[in-house]
Design a protein around this motif. Structure first.
Motif, PDB file in Angstrom:
ATOM      1  N   ILE A 238       0.846  -1.190   0.000  1.00  0.00           N
ATOM      2  CA  ILE A 238       0.000   0.000   0.000  1.00  0.00           C
ATOM      3  C   ILE A 238       0.883   1.241   0.000  1.00  0.00           C
ATOM      4  O   ILE A 238       1.772   1.387   0.830  1.00  0.00           O
ATOM      5  CB  ILE A 238      -0.926   0.014   1.228  1.00  0.00           C
ATOM      6  CG1 ILE A 238      -1.877  -1.184   1.196  1.00  0.00           C
ATOM      7  CG2 ILE A 238      -1.734   1.310   1.268  1.00  0.00           C
ATOM      8  CD1 ILE A 238      -2.797  -1.262   2.389  1.00  0.00           C
ATOM      9  N   ALA A 243      -1.918   9.641  -2.429  1.00  0.00           N
ATOM     10  CA  ALA A 243      -2.322   8.556  -3.328  1.00  0.00           C
ATOM     11  C   ALA A 243      -2.663   7.293  -2.548  1.00  0.00           C
ATOM     12  O   ALA A 243      -3.643   6.601  -2.867  1.00  0.00           O
ATOM     13  CB  ALA A 243      -1.209   8.272  -4.331  1.00  0.00           C
ATOM     14  N   GLU A 246      -6.075   7.681  -0.738  1.00  0.00           N
ATOM     15  CA  GLU A 246      -7.184   7.593  -1.679  1.00  0.00           C
ATOM     16  C   GLU A 246      -7.386   6.167  -2.175  1.00  0.00           C
ATOM     17  O   GLU A 246      -8.518   5.726  -2.398  1.00  0.00           O
ATOM     18  CB  GLU A 246      -6.940   8.545  -2.849  1.00  0.00           C
ATOM     19  CG  GLU A 246      -7.030  10.013  -2.454  1.00  0.00           C
ATOM     20  CD  GLU A 246      -6.724  10.963  -3.588  1.00  0.00           C
ATOM     21  OE1 GLU A 246      -6.136  10.494  -4.605  1.00  0.00           O
ATOM     22  OE2 GLU A 246      -7.056  12.163  -3.481  1.00  0.00           O
ATOM     23  N   GLN A 247      -6.297   5.408  -2.331  1.00  0.00           N
ATOM     24  CA  GLN A 247      -6.411   4.014  -2.755  1.00  0.00           C
ATOM     25  C   GLN A 247      -7.130   3.178  -1.705  1.00  0.00           C
ATOM     26  O   GLN A 247      -8.035   2.397  -2.025  1.00  0.00           O
ATOM     27  CB  GLN A 247      -5.024   3.435  -3.016  1.00  0.00           C
ATOM     28  CG  GLN A 247      -5.039   1.947  -3.359  1.00  0.00           C
ATOM     29  CD  GLN A 247      -3.657   1.319  -3.290  1.00  0.00           C
ATOM     30  OE1 GLN A 247      -2.654   2.014  -3.237  1.00  0.00           O
ATOM     31  NE2 GLN A 247      -3.605  -0.001  -3.271  1.00  0.00           N
ATOM     32  N   SER A 250     -10.832   4.047  -1.652  1.00  0.00           N
ATOM     33  CA  SER A 250     -11.568   3.544  -2.805  1.00  0.00           C
ATOM     34  C   SER A 250     -11.771   2.041  -2.739  1.00  0.00           C
ATOM     35  O   SER A 250     -12.852   1.532  -3.047  1.00  0.00           O
ATOM     36  CB  SER A 250     -10.819   3.914  -4.095  1.00  0.00           C
ATOM     37  OG  SER A 250     -11.470   3.397  -5.226  1.00  0.00           O
ATOM     38  N   ASP A 251     -10.725   1.305  -2.317  1.00  0.00           N
ATOM     39  CA  ASP A 251     -10.785  -0.155  -2.353  1.00  0.00           C
ATOM     40  C   ASP A 251     -11.508  -0.748  -1.152  1.00  0.00           C
ATOM     41  O   ASP A 251     -12.070  -1.856  -1.261  1.00  0.00           O
ATOM     42  CB  ASP A 251      -9.369  -0.737  -2.421  1.00  0.00           C
ATOM     43  CG  ASP A 251      -8.665  -0.401  -3.724  1.00  0.00           C
ATOM     44  OD1 ASP A 251      -9.364  -0.009  -4.692  1.00  0.00           O
ATOM     45  OD2 ASP A 251      -7.421  -0.502  -3.779  1.00  0.00           O
TER      46      ASP A 251
END
Length: 616
Positions: A238, A243, A246-247, A250-251
């Motif tokens: 990760i 970034a 946000e990943q 989102s996931d």
């Protein structure tokens, strides 16, 4: 029956405003995940325009705002759901005929199915319908000679919002988001950021601190607690920084919002069960006179007329006539139930705070599970579930808006039948223009996930959530752990809200507002919370019903319309930088921050100056 109310000029003006406000709210909803009631700004604009006619009257103005507000309401139902069909790659664009059919059926069902509830919820209950009362007060004040100041304030707000959007997204004078991330240890980060959008500030101002703060609290938990923990213990793959945060959101983390909205929507149904059954019982005992409401025979005919094309559509999607009929019946039942819920909720908290997205998610999840069980994963089940949800969402949005308008009409002595026809007229006008507006926004900005071609895609939070739900159900990989966790958080929030209510606290914790915060990017929640703080400092409820409310409505409308205007050259030239000035040397975000602070001070001053006065 309609003399002096549903005139040709009122109909024409109502249609024009419905088209404009539907386009503006389509942009706002795709950007922020929220829309706001258009009844009050529509009433002010109507007053200003109809003053040109010496024989205009207050009931004619009421018809104009009734038709115009339908445009905003139907836009909410459309943008919360139909973009999901594009994100699922079922549509490559917003197909005109299908968009008009789905949105039109949903919107007209919302009008039809709330007609039997009017006497129970408007005439025979103590529900406040706050925006309906405020709209009536605006119209009454306008005929007392106070409309001009209100129109001027609205237009100034619109100009500021439009210029800010042009400078930000068109001329690229400053960055639209101020954001950073602070490292915690070697693997974790805490994200901090805010959109520099006057429209989001205005949304927070309108919905108030009791909605804006719970949204922020949900976002703070997701972005400052849950995401850093997942980053710290989720493995070295990760990324860190903005970034990485946000990943993870989102996931994984946004599914907390799925669970919370599902439980919150079902809880709203359970809480309102007594009132809804009481309303239906009263409707059954009292025959509504045809001279006041639209005749029942007409309503039943329209209901059958609207159901038939939907049965055909579902039959084609599922390759089964029986399946199409079953899904259409489910759609009609859900549309009636959730239209009634939305109508009641509008009476409690107003149309702007009406949690239609929560009940829509519940509808889509239940429909998707049923379609998966009966038809499997190889059919057009995801698209069918989204279309069911779209019809229900449009019906619920219109149902709440319809009742607000009928409350205003009851205060002013208007004919319900005339208003119901005006509502249908506004729905039809709006759905005819939403498809090209959405197509323009899709090609200019992108919708959903940003990519190289569209680096600043409109987030479309609710539609993205619908996509996540149906993909998870039909793909068998819905992260149920996070969904269940969100449901548990919703139950805890409901318990806390109950305790606050019993103690008579002025601050409440609405579960669907917290759920929205869990799902929204924190940068959106921060800007909305700032607006809520400004409203609270300025005097909260009473002050927000004054000129500050009109200024905020103008800011939203101006920014949204400028966003659509900018989209034209962007879509034509295929570049988001076509209008950029390429000015170097300016701090990336400081001009936007200064503008946000200045607008906050202006709204605060308006709220303080108009405390205790009339809405104009």
């Amino acid at each position: 029956m309609f003399k002096g109310q549903l005139t040709i000029r009122a109909a024409v003006l109502g249609v024009l405003l419905a088209v404009i406000l539907s386009a503006a709210n389509a942009y706002l909803g795709l950007f922020a995940g929220l829309t706001v009631s258009a009844s009050i700004p529509a009433a002010v604009l109507s007053l200003g325009l109809l003053r040109l006619f010496a024989d205009a009257n207050i009931l004619e103005n009421n018809i104009v705002q009734t038709a115009a507000s339908a445009g905003e309401a139907i836009a909410a139902g459309v943008i919360f759901t139909l973009p999901a069909l594009v994100m699922l790659d079922y549509w490559s664009d917003f197909l005109y005929f299908q968009t008009v059919l789905i949105a039109g059926v949903g919107g007209l069902l919302g009008v039809i199915m709330t007609v039997p509830l009017r006497r129970a919820l408007v005439d025979g209950s103590s529900l406040a319908f706050p925006e309906g009362q405020a709209t009536a007060a605006v119209l009454q004040a306008g005929y007392g000679g106070k409309a001009v100041a209100g129109i001027g304030t609205l237009l100034v707000g619109a100009g500021i919002g439009a210029l800010a959007k042009l400078a930000d997204s068109g001329l690229k004078v400053w960055e639209g988001v101020a954001e950073t991330a602070f490292s915690i240890g070697q693997q974790s980060s805490v994200y901090v950021g805010s959109y520099l959008s006057p429209a989001l500030l205005a949304v927070g101002y309108i919905v108030g601190i009791n909605v804006a703060l719970p949204i922020l609290l949900g976002g703070v938990f997701a972005w400052w607690i849950a995401i850093p923990l997942v980053m710290a213990f989720g493995g070295a793959d990760i990324a860190t920084g903005v970034a990485g945060a946000e990943q993870v959101w989102s996931d994984q983390i946004r599914y907390l919002g799925v669970g919370a909205m599902l439980v919150g929507g079902l809880a709203a149904l359970w809480t309102l069960r007594g009132q809804l059954f009481g309303a239906l019982k009263q409707t059954g005992e009292t025959v509504l006179p045809s001279q006041r409401d639209l005749p029942r025979r007409l309503l039943v005919t329209l209901l059958v007329f609207l159901a038939l094309p939907m049965i055909a559509l579902y039959a084609v999607l599922l390759d089964s006539v029986v399946g199409g009929a079953m899904v259409a019946l489910l759609m009609l039942a859900a549309a009636f139930l959730f239209s009634a819920v939305a109508a009641y909720m509008a009476g409690l908290v107003g149309s702007s705070n009406n949690p239609v997205s929560g009940v829509t998610i519940a509808t889509i999840l239940i429909t998707a599970l049923g379609l998966f069980m009966f038809f499997g994963a190889e059919t057009a089940g995801p698209a069918s579930a989204i279309i069911v949800g779209a019809v229900v969402c449009c019906a619920a949005a219109i149902g709440g808006d319809n009742m607000q308008d009928l409350k205003a009409g009851a205060i002013l002595g208007a004919s319900p039948a005339a208003q119901q026809l005006a509502q249908m007229l506004g729905v039809i006008a709006a759905v005819c223009v939403l498809s090209p507006v959405l197509s323009l926004l899709l090609h200019a900005y992108g919708i959903g996930v940003s990519d190289a071609a569209h680096p600043n895609a409109l987030p479309a939070p609710q539609a993205s959530l619908m996509v996540a739900v149906v993909r998870g159900v039909f793909g068998g990989d819905l992260p149920w752990g996070w969904v269940i966790g969100g449901g548990v958080m919703a139950l805890a929030t409901i318990a806390l809200d109950t305790v606050l209510g019993r103690r008579g606290s002025g601050f409440r914790m609405p579960v669907l507002a917290v759920a929205l915060g869990l799902y929204l990017p924190l940068s959106l929640s921060m800007a909305i919370a700032f607006g809520g703080l400004v409203a609270w400092l300025g005097g909260s409820g009473a002050a927000r019903e004054g000129r500050g409310l009109l200024a905020a409505a103008g800011i939203i409308t101006g920014e949204a319309l400028m966003g659509i205007f900018i989209a034209l050259p962007v879509a034509f030239f295929g570049s988001s930088d076509v209008l950029a000035l390429n000015i170097g040397g300016l701090p990336a975000a400081w001009p936007g921050l200064v503008l946000m602070l200045g607008l906050g001070l202006w709204l605060w001053n308006l709220a303080r100056a108009t405390r205790g006065r009339s809405p104009t």
